[in-house]
Write an enzyme that holds these catalytic residues in place. Structure first.
Site, PDB file in Angstrom:
ATOM      1  N   LYS A  25       0.835  -1.210   0.000  1.00  0.00           N
ATOM      2  CA  LYS A  25       0.000   0.000   0.000  1.00  0.00           C
ATOM      3  C   LYS A  25       0.864   1.253   0.000  1.00  0.00           C
ATOM      4  O   LYS A  25       0.644   2.180  -0.781  1.00  0.00           O
ATOM      5  CB  LYS A  25      -0.895   0.001   1.247  1.00  0.00           C
ATOM      6  CG  LYS A  25      -1.581   1.331   1.493  1.00  0.00           C
ATOM      7  CD  LYS A  25      -2.430   1.325   2.741  1.00  0.00           C
ATOM      8  CE  LYS A  25      -1.691   1.681   3.996  1.00  0.00           C
ATOM      9  NZ  LYS A  25      -1.490   3.105   4.256  1.00  0.00           N
ATOM     10  N   ASN A  26       1.869   1.270   0.869  1.00  0.00           N
ATOM     11  CA  ASN A  26       2.639   2.505   1.037  1.00  0.00           C
ATOM     12  C   ASN A  26       3.584   2.783  -0.125  1.00  0.00           C
ATOM     13  O   ASN A  26       4.220   3.819  -0.173  1.00  0.00           O
ATOM     14  CB  ASN A  26       3.428   2.477   2.360  1.00  0.00           C
ATOM     15  CG  ASN A  26       2.503   2.660   3.552  1.00  0.00           C
ATOM     16  OD1 ASN A  26       1.310   2.906   3.378  1.00  0.00           O
ATOM     17  ND2 ASN A  26       3.053   2.527   4.745  1.00  0.00           N
ATOM     18  N   CYS A 119      -6.281  11.298  11.285  1.00  0.00           N
ATOM     19  CA  CYS A 119      -5.268  11.726  12.249  1.00  0.00           C
ATOM     20  C   CYS A 119      -5.332  10.745  13.403  1.00  0.00           C
ATOM     21  O   CYS A 119      -5.122  11.088  14.547  1.00  0.00           O
ATOM     22  CB  CYS A 119      -5.519  13.153  12.732  1.00  0.00           C
ATOM     23  SG  CYS A 119      -7.115  13.387  13.460  1.00  0.00           S
ATOM     24  N   ARG A 124       0.161  14.157  13.089  1.00  0.00           N
ATOM     25  CA  ARG A 124       0.616  14.035  11.703  1.00  0.00           C
ATOM     26  C   ARG A 124       0.649  15.368  10.951  1.00  0.00           C
ATOM     27  O   ARG A 124      -0.079  15.582   9.982  1.00  0.00           O
ATOM     28  CB  ARG A 124      -0.243  13.003  10.966  1.00  0.00           C
ATOM     29  CG  ARG A 124      -0.243  11.673  11.658  1.00  0.00           C
ATOM     30  CD  ARG A 124      -0.851  10.573  10.844  1.00  0.00           C
ATOM     31  NE  ARG A 124       0.105   9.928   9.986  1.00  0.00           N
ATOM     32  CZ  ARG A 124      -0.116   8.805   9.325  1.00  0.00           C
ATOM     33  NH1 ARG A 124      -1.263   8.206   9.421  1.00  0.00           N
ATOM     34  NH2 ARG A 124       0.800   8.268   8.557  1.00  0.00           N
ATOM     35  N   ASP A 309       4.553   0.626  12.044  1.00  0.00           N
ATOM     36  CA  ASP A 309       3.335  -0.028  11.538  1.00  0.00           C
ATOM     37  C   ASP A 309       3.233  -1.492  11.971  1.00  0.00           C
ATOM     38  O   ASP A 309       2.148  -2.071  11.948  1.00  0.00           O
ATOM     39  CB  ASP A 309       3.302   0.029  10.000  1.00  0.00           C
ATOM     40  CG  ASP A 309       2.991   1.425   9.494  1.00  0.00           C
ATOM     41  OD1 ASP A 309       2.658   2.298  10.310  1.00  0.00           O
ATOM     42  OD2 ASP A 309       3.083   1.642   8.265  1.00  0.00           O
ATOM     43  N   ARG A 401      -8.399  -0.527   4.568  1.00  0.00           N
ATOM     44  CA  ARG A 401      -7.485   0.458   3.985  1.00  0.00           C
ATOM     45  C   ARG A 401      -6.135  -0.151   3.628  1.00  0.00           C
ATOM     46  O   ARG A 401      -5.452   0.359   2.748  1.00  0.00           O
ATOM     47  CB  ARG A 401      -7.226   1.579   4.996  1.00  0.00           C
ATOM     48  CG  ARG A 401      -8.397   2.469   5.180  1.00  0.00           C
ATOM     49  CD  ARG A 401      -8.054   3.570   6.139  1.00  0.00           C
ATOM     50  NE  ARG A 401      -8.857   4.719   5.794  1.00  0.00           N
ATOM     51  CZ  ARG A 401      -8.793   5.889   6.408  1.00  0.00           C
ATOM     52  NH1 ARG A 401      -7.945   6.053   7.397  1.00  0.00           N
ATOM     53  NH2 ARG A 401      -9.550   6.876   6.032  1.00  0.00           N
TER      54      ARG A 401
HETATM   55  C1  UD1 Z   1       4.319   6.851   6.421  1.00  0.00           C
HETATM   56  C2  UD1 Z   1       3.486   5.621   6.210  1.00  0.00           C
HETATM   57  C3  UD1 Z   1       2.920   5.126   7.534  1.00  0.00           C
HETATM   58  C4  UD1 Z   1       4.063   4.916   8.526  1.00  0.00           C
HETATM   59  C5  UD1 Z   1       4.938   6.143   8.617  1.00  0.00           C
HETATM   60  C6  UD1 Z   1       6.175   5.923   9.472  1.00  0.00           C
HETATM   61  C7  UD1 Z   1       2.607   5.928   3.977  1.00  0.00           C
HETATM   62  C8  UD1 Z   1       1.416   6.157   3.126  1.00  0.00           C
HETATM   63  N1  UD1 Z   1       2.389   5.953   5.297  1.00  0.00           N
HETATM   64  O1  UD1 Z   1       3.478   7.860   6.952  1.00  0.00           O
HETATM   65  O2  UD1 Z   1       2.231   3.914   7.304  1.00  0.00           O
HETATM   66  O3  UD1 Z   1       3.508   4.662   9.798  1.00  0.00           O
HETATM   67  O4  UD1 Z   1       5.386   6.533   7.311  1.00  0.00           O
HETATM   68  O5  UD1 Z   1       6.896   4.846   8.984  1.00  0.00           O
HETATM   69  O6  UD1 Z   1       3.686   5.659   3.487  1.00  0.00           O
HETATM   70  N2  UD1 Z   1       6.358  14.656  10.732  1.00  0.00           N
HETATM   71  C9  UD1 Z   1       6.332  15.997  11.046  1.00  0.00           C
HETATM   72  N3  UD1 Z   1       6.081  16.898  10.055  1.00  0.00           N
HETATM   73  C10 UD1 Z   1       5.869  16.518   8.765  1.00  0.00           C
HETATM   74  C11 UD1 Z   1       5.891  15.140   8.452  1.00  0.00           C
HETATM   75  C12 UD1 Z   1       6.140  14.232   9.453  1.00  0.00           C
HETATM   76  O7  UD1 Z   1       6.523  16.375  12.209  1.00  0.00           O
HETATM   77  O8  UD1 Z   1       5.656  17.398   7.908  1.00  0.00           O
HETATM   78  C13 UD1 Z   1       6.626  13.648  11.786  1.00  0.00           C
HETATM   79  C14 UD1 Z   1       5.401  12.774  12.072  1.00  0.00           C
HETATM   80  O9  UD1 Z   1       4.516  13.372  12.967  1.00  0.00           O
HETATM   81  C15 UD1 Z   1       6.045  11.520  12.614  1.00  0.00           C
HETATM   82  C16 UD1 Z   1       7.369  11.445  11.842  1.00  0.00           C
HETATM   83  O10 UD1 Z   1       7.585  12.741  11.322  1.00  0.00           O
HETATM   84  O11 UD1 Z   1       6.328  11.694  13.980  1.00  0.00           O
HETATM   85  C17 UD1 Z   1       7.390  10.433  10.723  1.00  0.00           C
HETATM   86  O12 UD1 Z   1       6.226  10.561   9.946  1.00  0.00           O
HETATM   87  P1  UD1 Z   1       6.231  10.244   8.384  1.00  0.00           P
HETATM   88  O13 UD1 Z   1       7.399   9.379   8.049  1.00  0.00           O
HETATM   89  O14 UD1 Z   1       6.069  11.515   7.647  1.00  0.00           O
HETATM   90  O15 UD1 Z   1       4.917   9.386   8.211  1.00  0.00           O
HETATM   91  P2  UD1 Z   1       3.959   9.370   6.945  1.00  0.00           P
HETATM   92  O16 UD1 Z   1       4.740   9.635   5.705  1.00  0.00           O
HETATM   93  O17 UD1 Z   1       2.762  10.191   7.217  1.00  0.00           O
END
Ligand code: UD1
Length: 420
Positions: A25-26, A119, A124, A309, A401
């Site tokens: 999925k990701n 959320c 996030r 995850d 999902r």
């Molecule tokens: C992706 C995955 C999700 C997985 C996560 C961490 C997809 C579709 N989803 O989510 O399944 O759990 O990686 O492996 O690929 N952060 C910020 N600001 C930002 C972006 C992120 O503070 O602008 C923080 C987040 O709150 C979190 C950390 O960075 O604490 C990592 O998040 P991130 O790797 O961005 O997760 P996703 O890409 O949303």
């Protein structure tokens, strides 16, 4: 969302047999978004049939792309994109819709999207994404719940993330491939899905190097052409099925899996007492018919650390084997929503902030549960396979999902599971 369906599981049956692992999925979601950047037709193979992928296809169609699915193949032609705006309704359907921002900026030089939905596992934020686009020359306005971005010409930039973010790394890659000049992402996420996106874009004509390391270089090119590409196997679905096999002290063969991408999940399961072998041809064998013992500590971290995850299904497993495990969740602040439901089954778990202490018990008993997020729902299924009697899990739309036909696959290996 009205959701009448429930998963009904009668626990206590050993799982034995073969499960074919779905496409990731990701990985599929950023690849679908990337199609916006490409001239001509793109064919994505092994694209999992999930509600999140359907939501991405609906966004593509609303943008004016042709997007058709036949089985696990999705064909996209983005020639006729007519708008760079994604409605609030579509954005709310899934959190990953934010990934369309980089692709639309790259293709159209502008976009207007509402803040993304979902959320359930923490706040996030998307500040890393927006800061990076600003560095690349985009002007960003936030108003009435929408984010409007505009860049006459996106320019390559030096981007440095405070912590590695999967989504932000992917979004910058998508914006940078057609930008003017070079982009370097420092402290980039190193997840296998980043490599899959880079592999796909490079096959389309992009020049990306360093994917899978902390520094990713992107040299902007003038045009990208559609291609045929196979989505990588889903490492989190694979990890979930391995936990399901282990909790029932079963024996499983996963096919279409990639043991290398499972990272520390394999050594942790081995430490627990499972035998795991990868055969290099996509087959992964698990045998959990020995005495199992809980690991002392699991700390989630960005790849190559233990995947956040896979934390919920592993916690379900640890709740049902002797020993005490301390989980430390370092990626998302609210990722223990499954704990209260596991406790309903009789699990002994205490949560204090980002730490959860699990004391394994030798008996869980079926109860009525409700999924609150995708991987938490997977943890409930894992535990229910072990619990005596019947467990009913509501709100299974969360599970849809990320898991394709999970009840069919588990039934195929001997679980007593059905949807009512
Ligand atoms: C992706 C995955 C999700 C997985 C996560 C961490 C997809 C579709 N989803 O989510 O399944 O759990 O990686 O492996 O690929 N952060 C910020 N600001 C930002 C972006 C992120 O503070 O602008 C923080 C987040 O709150 C979190 C950390 O960075 O604490 C990592 O998040 P991130 O790797 O961005 O997760 P996703 O890409 O949303």
């Amino acid at each position: 969302m009205s959701e009448q369906r429930k998963l009904v599981i009668k626990g206590g049956r050993r799982i034995e047999g073969e499960i074919s692992v779905q496409g990731a999925k990701n990985s599929a979601l950023p690849l679908l978004a990337a199609a916006v950047l490409l001239k001509g037709q793109t064919e994505l193979y092994n694209c999992p049939g999930l509600s999140d992928c359907d939501a991405a296809c609906r966004i593509l169609s609303a943008l004016g792309c042709s997007c058709k699915r036949e089985g696990s193949v999705v064909c996209i032609d983005a020639s006729a994109i007519g708008t760079s705006e994604v409605s609030e309704k579509l954005m709310r359907e899934m959190r990953s819709s934010i990934i369309f921002m980089g692709a639309l900026l790259g293709r159209c030089g502008q976009c207007r999207l509402s803040f993304p939905g979902g959320c359930e596992i923490g706040s996030r934020p998307i500040d890393f994404h927006l800061d990076a686009f600003r560095k690349m020359g985009a002007k960003i306005r936030e108003e009435h719940g929408y984010i409007a971005c505009r860049a006459a010409k996106l320019k390559g930039a030096e981007i440095s993330f405070p912590v590695p973010s999967v989504g932000a790394t992917e979004n910058v890659m998508l914006a940078a491939v057609l930008a003017e000049g070079n982009t370097t992402i420092h402290n980039a996420a190193r997840e296998p899905e980043i490599c899959d996106l880079a592999g796909f874009l490079n096959r389309c004509g992009a020049r990306i190097s360093g994917a899978g390391t902390g520094t990713v270089h992107i040299e902007g090119v003038k045009r990208l052409d559609g291609c045929r590409y196979t989505v990588m196997p889903d490492r989190i679905a694979a990890a979930t099925y391995l936990c399901c096999g282990a909790i029932t002290r079963g024996e499983l063969l996963l096919t279409h899996a990639d043991i290398a991408s499972l990272g520390p999940v394999v050594p942790v399961l081995e430490q627990i007492g499972c035998s795991i072998y990868g055969f290099g041809n996509g087959n992964v064998y698990l045998n959990a018919q020995r005495a199992l013992k809980a690991p002392a500590q699991i700390r989630t971290a960005p790849y190559p650390g233990f995947p956040t995850d896979a934390q919920p299904p592993l916690m379900a497993l640890c709740a049902a084997i002797p020993g005490t495990t301390m989980f430390v969740e370092t990626v998302f602040e609210n990722r223990y929503r499954h704990v209260s439901e596991l406790i309903r089954l009789g699990a002994h778990i205490k949560v204090e902030g980002r730490v959860a202490v699990v004391e394994g018990v030798n008996r869980l008993t079926g109860a009525e549960l409700e999924a609150g997020d995708l991987r938490g729902g997977a943890a409930m299924i894992t535990a229910a396979l072990f619990a005596e009697g019947t467990t009913k899990i509501g709100k299974i739309c969360y599970i849809d999902r990320g898991y394709e036909n999970i009840e069919g696959l588990l039934k195929g290996v001997g679980a007593d599971i059905r949807i009512v």
